[in-house]
Motif scaffolding. Structure first.
Motif, PDB file in Angstrom:
ATOM      1  N   MET A  69      24.572 -45.844 -17.193  1.00  0.00           N
ATOM      2  CA  MET A  69      25.058 -45.124 -16.083  1.00  0.00           C
ATOM      3  C   MET A  69      24.037 -45.288 -15.009  1.00  0.00           C
ATOM      4  SD  MET A  69      25.654 -40.861 -15.077  1.00  0.00           S
ATOM      5  CE  MET A  69      24.100 -40.272 -16.115  1.00  0.00           C
ATOM      6  N   VAL A  70      24.142 -45.760 -13.667  1.00  0.00           N
ATOM      7  CA  VAL A  70      23.300 -45.999 -12.548  1.00  0.00           C
ATOM      8  C   VAL A  70      23.123 -44.786 -11.804  1.00  0.00           C
ATOM      9  CG1 VAL A  70      22.992 -47.619 -10.518  1.00  0.00           C
ATOM     10  CG2 VAL A  70      23.938 -48.571 -12.824  1.00  0.00           C
ATOM     11  N   ILE A  71      21.894 -44.378 -11.521  1.00  0.00           N
ATOM     12  CA  ILE A  71      21.449 -43.308 -10.843  1.00  0.00           C
ATOM     13  C   ILE A  71      20.289 -43.605  -9.861  1.00  0.00           C
ATOM     14  CG2 ILE A  71      22.302 -41.682 -12.227  1.00  0.00           C
ATOM     15  CD1 ILE A  71      19.131 -41.412 -13.559  1.00  0.00           C
ATOM     16  N   PRO A  72      19.802 -43.007  -8.963  1.00  0.00           N
ATOM     17  CA  PRO A  72      18.760 -43.389  -8.242  1.00  0.00           C
ATOM     18  C   PRO A  72      17.599 -43.002  -8.961  1.00  0.00           C
ATOM     19  CG  PRO A  72      19.879 -41.734  -6.960  1.00  0.00           C
ATOM     20  CD  PRO A  72      20.656 -42.057  -8.047  1.00  0.00           C
ATOM     21  N   LEU A  73      16.484 -43.780  -8.735  1.00  0.00           N
ATOM     22  CA  LEU A  73      15.101 -43.729  -9.598  1.00  0.00           C
ATOM     23  C   LEU A  73      14.704 -42.210  -9.454  1.00  0.00           C
ATOM     24  CD1 LEU A  73      12.761 -44.974 -11.247  1.00  0.00           C
ATOM     25  CD2 LEU A  73      11.742 -45.837  -8.846  1.00  0.00           C
ATOM     26  N   SER A  74      14.783 -41.723  -8.276  1.00  0.00           N
ATOM     27  CA  SER A  74      14.251 -40.175  -8.019  1.00  0.00           C
ATOM     28  C   SER A  74      14.939 -39.249  -9.179  1.00  0.00           C
ATOM     29  CB  SER A  74      14.980 -39.666  -6.864  1.00  0.00           C
ATOM     30  OG  SER A  74      16.208 -39.905  -6.417  1.00  0.00           O
ATOM     31  N   GLN A  75      16.120 -39.489  -9.813  1.00  0.00           N
ATOM     32  CA  GLN A  75      16.718 -38.443 -10.804  1.00  0.00           C
ATOM     33  C   GLN A  75      16.337 -38.680 -12.215  1.00  0.00           C
ATOM     34  OE1 GLN A  75      20.905 -38.550 -10.441  1.00  0.00           O
ATOM     35  NE2 GLN A  75      20.771 -38.032  -8.262  1.00  0.00           N
ATOM     36  N   ILE A  76      15.067 -39.654 -12.480  1.00  0.00           N
ATOM     37  CA  ILE A  76      14.691 -39.795 -13.885  1.00  0.00           C
ATOM     38  C   ILE A  76      13.631 -38.732 -14.392  1.00  0.00           C
ATOM     39  CG2 ILE A  76      15.274 -42.194 -13.905  1.00  0.00           C
ATOM     40  CD1 ILE A  76      12.397 -42.826 -14.170  1.00  0.00           C
ATOM     41  N   ASP A  77      13.658 -38.495 -15.387  1.00  0.00           N
ATOM     42  CA  ASP A  77      12.535 -37.581 -15.947  1.00  0.00           C
ATOM     43  C   ASP A  77      11.256 -38.185 -16.393  1.00  0.00           C
ATOM     44  OD1 ASP A  77      14.226 -35.511 -15.794  1.00  0.00           O
ATOM     45  OD2 ASP A  77      15.149 -35.907 -17.906  1.00  0.00           O
ATOM     46  N   LEU A  78      10.281 -37.311 -16.313  1.00  0.00           N
ATOM     47  CA  LEU A  78       8.877 -37.911 -16.656  1.00  0.00           C
ATOM     48  C   LEU A  78       9.091 -38.405 -18.143  1.00  0.00           C
ATOM     49  CD1 LEU A  78       5.846 -37.668 -15.834  1.00  0.00           C
ATOM     50  CD2 LEU A  78       5.739 -35.448 -16.903  1.00  0.00           C
ATOM     51  N   GLY A  79       8.524 -39.570 -18.288  1.00  0.00           N
ATOM     52  CA  GLY A  79       8.281 -40.045 -19.429  1.00  0.00           C
ATOM     53  C   GLY A  79       9.542 -41.212 -19.834  1.00  0.00           C
ATOM     54  N   GLU A  80      10.587 -40.793 -19.164  1.00  0.00           N
ATOM     55  CA  GLU A  80      11.837 -41.756 -19.279  1.00  0.00           C
ATOM     56  C   GLU A  80      11.505 -43.394 -18.612  1.00  0.00           C
ATOM     57  OE1 GLU A  80      16.425 -41.315 -18.284  1.00  0.00           O
ATOM     58  OE2 GLU A  80      15.147 -40.038 -17.440  1.00  0.00           O
ATOM     59  N   THR A  81      12.127 -44.146 -19.533  1.00  0.00           N
ATOM     60  CA  THR A  81      12.118 -45.472 -19.178  1.00  0.00           C
ATOM     61  C   THR A  81      13.444 -46.042 -18.786  1.00  0.00           C
ATOM     62  OG1 THR A  81      10.331 -45.963 -20.716  1.00  0.00           O
ATOM     63  CG2 THR A  81      11.587 -47.762 -20.076  1.00  0.00           C
ATOM     64  N   VAL A  82      13.619 -46.867 -17.817  1.00  0.00           N
ATOM     65  CA  VAL A  82      14.924 -47.309 -17.387  1.00  0.00           C
ATOM     66  C   VAL A  82      14.576 -48.634 -16.857  1.00  0.00           C
ATOM     67  CG1 VAL A  82      15.516 -45.087 -16.626  1.00  0.00           C
ATOM     68  CG2 VAL A  82      14.086 -46.480 -15.086  1.00  0.00           C
ATOM     69  N   LYS A  83      15.811 -49.189 -16.448  1.00  0.00           N
ATOM     70  CA  LYS A  83      15.685 -50.799 -15.701  1.00  0.00           C
ATOM     71  C   LYS A  83      16.463 -50.650 -14.619  1.00  0.00           C
ATOM     72  CE  LYS A  83      16.046 -53.752 -19.791  1.00  0.00           C
ATOM     73  NZ  LYS A  83      16.662 -55.065 -20.292  1.00  0.00           N
ATOM     74  N   VAL A  84      15.829 -51.454 -13.594  1.00  0.00           N
ATOM     75  CA  VAL A  84      16.186 -51.506 -12.254  1.00  0.00           C
ATOM     76  C   VAL A  84      17.465 -52.041 -12.239  1.00  0.00           C
ATOM     77  CG1 VAL A  84      15.604 -52.568  -9.971  1.00  0.00           C
ATOM     78  CG2 VAL A  84      13.627 -51.581 -11.381  1.00  0.00           C
ATOM     79  N   VAL A  85      18.448 -51.664 -11.254  1.00  0.00           N
ATOM     80  CA  VAL A  85      19.514 -52.558 -11.232  1.00  0.00           C
ATOM     81  C   VAL A  85      19.760 -53.106  -9.649  1.00  0.00           C
ATOM     82  CG1 VAL A  85      22.257 -52.204 -10.673  1.00  0.00           C
ATOM     83  CG2 VAL A  85      20.803 -50.852 -12.575  1.00  0.00           C
ATOM     84  N   TRP A  86      19.178 -52.452  -8.821  1.00  0.00           N
ATOM     85  CA  TRP A  86      19.120 -52.796  -7.275  1.00  0.00           C
ATOM     86  C   TRP A  86      18.357 -51.886  -6.365  1.00  0.00           C
ATOM     87  CZ3 TRP A  86      23.828 -50.321  -8.122  1.00  0.00           C
ATOM     88  CH2 TRP A  86      24.195 -49.557  -7.343  1.00  0.00           C
ATOM     89  N   VAL A  87      17.626 -52.764  -5.449  1.00  0.00           N
ATOM     90  CA  VAL A  87      16.993 -51.709  -4.589  1.00  0.00           C
ATOM     91  C   VAL A  87      17.882 -51.915  -2.992  1.00  0.00           C
ATOM     92  CG1 VAL A  87      14.688 -51.619  -3.101  1.00  0.00           C
ATOM     93  CG2 VAL A  87      14.872 -52.301  -5.593  1.00  0.00           C
ATOM     94  N   ALA A  88      18.162 -50.682  -2.545  1.00  0.00           N
ATOM     95  CA  ALA A  88      18.861 -50.448  -1.210  1.00  0.00           C
ATOM     96  C   ALA A  88      18.182 -50.178  -0.131  1.00  0.00           C
ATOM     97  CB  ALA A  88      19.930 -49.389  -1.573  1.00  0.00           C
ATOM     98  N   SER A  89      16.840 -50.706   0.122  1.00  0.00           N
ATOM     99  CA  SER A  89      16.140 -50.439   1.079  1.00  0.00           C
ATOM    100  C   SER A  89      16.207 -51.615   1.997  1.00  0.00           C
ATOM    101  CB  SER A  89      14.359 -50.524   0.509  1.00  0.00           C
ATOM    102  OG  SER A  89      14.115 -49.607  -0.518  1.00  0.00           O
ATOM    103  N   GLU A  90      15.522 -51.388   3.237  1.00  0.00           N
ATOM    104  CA  GLU A  90      15.435 -52.246   4.452  1.00  0.00           C
ATOM    105  C   GLU A  90      14.896 -53.606   3.615  1.00  0.00           C
ATOM    106  OE1 GLU A  90      14.319 -50.893   8.125  1.00  0.00           O
ATOM    107  OE2 GLU A  90      15.489 -49.061   7.895  1.00  0.00           O
TER     108      GLU A  90
END
Length: 79
Positions: free
Chosen positions: A1-22
């Motif tokens: 599942m793809v979610i914003p990084l802000s939604q992961i928990d302390l200690g959780e490891t994820v992989k970056v999918v994309w960055v939607a910044s300027e």
């Protein structure tokens, strides 16, 4: 599942999918290691709306809430 990084928990490891910044911020985040398929872990969460810290490429990077909401990651037990 793809979610914003802000939604992961302390200690959780994820992989970056994309960055939607300027572009200028996306380039800066890429320089810090926030690029597709890079593994990152949440190592510190401040109060809600505050800064958070992530382990990226063996370095701890602190980011503001507005920036972590623009980074999308994949959560999965198998990464």
């Amino acid at each position: 599942m793809v979610i914003p990084l802000s939604q992961i928990d302390l200690g959780e490891t994820v992989k970056v999918v994309w960055v939607a910044s300027e572009k200028h911020m996306a380039d800066r985040l890429a320089d810090l290691g926030f690029i597709p398929d890079e593994e990152i872990s949440c190592v510190l969460k401040g109060r809600k709306g505050g800064m958070r810290a992530y382990l990226v490429r063996n370095a701890v990077i602190g980011l503001r809430e507005e920036n972590i909401g623009e980074i999308f990651v994949r959560t999965s037990p198998s990464l």
